[in-house]
Design a protein around this motif. Sequence first.
Motif, short mmCIF file in Angstrom:
data_model
loop_
_atom_site.label_atom_id
_atom_site.label_comp_id
_atom_site.label_asym_id
_atom_site.label_seq_id
_atom_site.Cartn_x
_atom_site.Cartn_y
_atom_site.Cartn_z
N LYS A 50 37.63 -4.15 20.11
CA LYS A 50 38.08 -3.06 19.45
C LYS A 50 39.42 -2.77 19.27
CE LYS A 50 34.02 -0.33 21.23
NZ LYS A 50 33.60 0.95 21.80
N LYS A 51 39.90 -2.40 18.21
CA LYS A 51 41.02 -2.01 17.80
C LYS A 51 41.40 -0.39 17.99
CE LYS A 51 42.83 -5.56 14.96
NZ LYS A 51 43.26 -6.22 13.94
N ILE A 52 42.27 -0.10 18.86
CA ILE A 52 42.22 1.35 19.25
C ILE A 52 43.83 1.74 19.26
CG2 ILE A 52 42.08 3.26 20.85
CD1 ILE A 52 39.73 1.43 22.30
N THR A 53 44.10 2.95 18.39
CA THR A 53 45.51 3.50 18.30
C THR A 53 45.80 4.37 19.52
OG1 THR A 53 45.27 3.35 16.21
CG2 THR A 53 47.04 4.61 17.20
N CYS A 54 46.86 3.87 20.41
CA CYS A 54 47.32 4.55 21.43
C CYS A 54 47.65 6.13 21.16
CB CYS A 54 48.64 3.73 22.26
SG CYS A 54 49.05 4.76 23.69
N ARG A 55 47.29 7.05 22.05
CA ARG A 55 47.40 8.44 21.92
C ARG A 55 48.90 8.65 22.11
NH1 ARG A 55 44.42 12.38 25.95
NH2 ARG A 55 42.66 11.93 24.46
N ASP A 56 49.63 8.06 22.84
CA ASP A 56 51.00 8.47 23.33
C ASP A 56 52.03 7.95 22.31
OD1 ASP A 56 50.12 9.88 25.37
OD2 ASP A 56 50.74 8.52 26.93
N VAL B 129 44.30 -3.81 21.50
CA VAL B 129 42.85 -4.53 21.49
C VAL B 129 42.18 -4.05 22.88
CG1 VAL B 129 41.41 -6.48 21.08
CG2 VAL B 129 43.54 -6.32 19.84
N PHE B 130 41.00 -3.64 22.53
CA PHE B 130 40.18 -3.36 23.79
C PHE B 130 39.15 -4.34 23.91
CE2 PHE B 130 36.79 -0.21 25.80
CZ PHE B 130 37.18 -0.36 27.09
N ASN C 286 33.91 6.67 28.53
CA ASN C 286 35.02 6.64 27.15
C ASN C 286 36.04 5.45 27.19
OD1 ASN C 286 33.80 9.39 26.82
ND2 ASN C 286 35.40 10.27 28.40
N ASP C 287 36.16 5.06 25.82
CA ASP C 287 37.07 3.89 25.66
C ASP C 287 38.40 4.75 26.04
OD1 ASP C 287 35.06 2.49 24.77
OD2 ASP C 287 35.52 2.77 22.61
N PRO C 288 39.36 3.75 26.57
CA PRO C 288 40.77 4.17 26.75
C PRO C 288 41.28 4.67 25.57
CG PRO C 288 40.60 1.82 26.59
CD PRO C 288 39.27 2.26 26.50
N VAL C 289 42.31 5.54 25.64
CA VAL C 289 42.96 6.43 24.61
C VAL C 289 44.36 6.01 24.69
CG1 VAL C 289 41.39 8.29 24.43
CG2 VAL C 289 43.33 8.30 26.01
N ARG C 290 45.05 5.21 25.65
CA ARG C 290 46.26 4.71 25.73
C ARG C 290 46.23 3.25 25.99
NH1 ARG C 290 46.01 9.48 28.48
NH2 ARG C 290 47.46 11.11 27.69
N CYS C 291 47.46 2.54 25.44
CA CYS C 291 47.54 1.25 25.49
C CYS C 291 48.03 0.74 26.81
CB CYS C 291 48.88 0.93 24.50
SG CYS C 291 50.34 1.39 24.93
N PRO C 292 47.62 -0.21 27.53
CA PRO C 292 47.95 -0.69 28.79
C PRO C 292 49.41 -0.40 29.33
CG PRO C 292 46.91 -2.50 27.77
CD PRO C 292 47.24 -1.58 26.52
N ASP C 293 50.40 -0.28 28.16
CA ASP C 293 51.78 -0.12 28.58
C ASP C 293 52.01 1.49 28.90
OD1 ASP C 293 52.60 -2.71 28.73
OD2 ASP C 293 53.56 -2.43 26.69
N CYS C 294 51.25 2.18 28.14
CA CYS C 294 51.45 3.62 28.34
C CYS C 294 50.37 3.98 29.43
CB CYS C 294 50.76 4.57 27.35
SG CYS C 294 52.11 4.31 25.89
#
Length: 51
Positions: free
Chosen positions: A4-10, A16-17, A32-40
């Motif tokens: 899944k492609k997700i846009t980071c909240r921060d 990509v999830f 729930n799916d993550p809302v932040r990228c791994p870096d954030c």
Amino acid sequence: MEDKKITCRDCNNEFVFTVGEQEFYKEKGFENDPVRCPDCRRARKAERFNR
């Protein structure tokens, strides 16, 4: 299941999830799916840890 492609909240970057990560989340009982990228996610974790 597929990646899944997700846009980071921060930072609003897209990440990509992966299927592997999704299975890991399901195994851990996360609903729930993550809302932040791994870096954030790492940055927030470090912030909480350093207080």
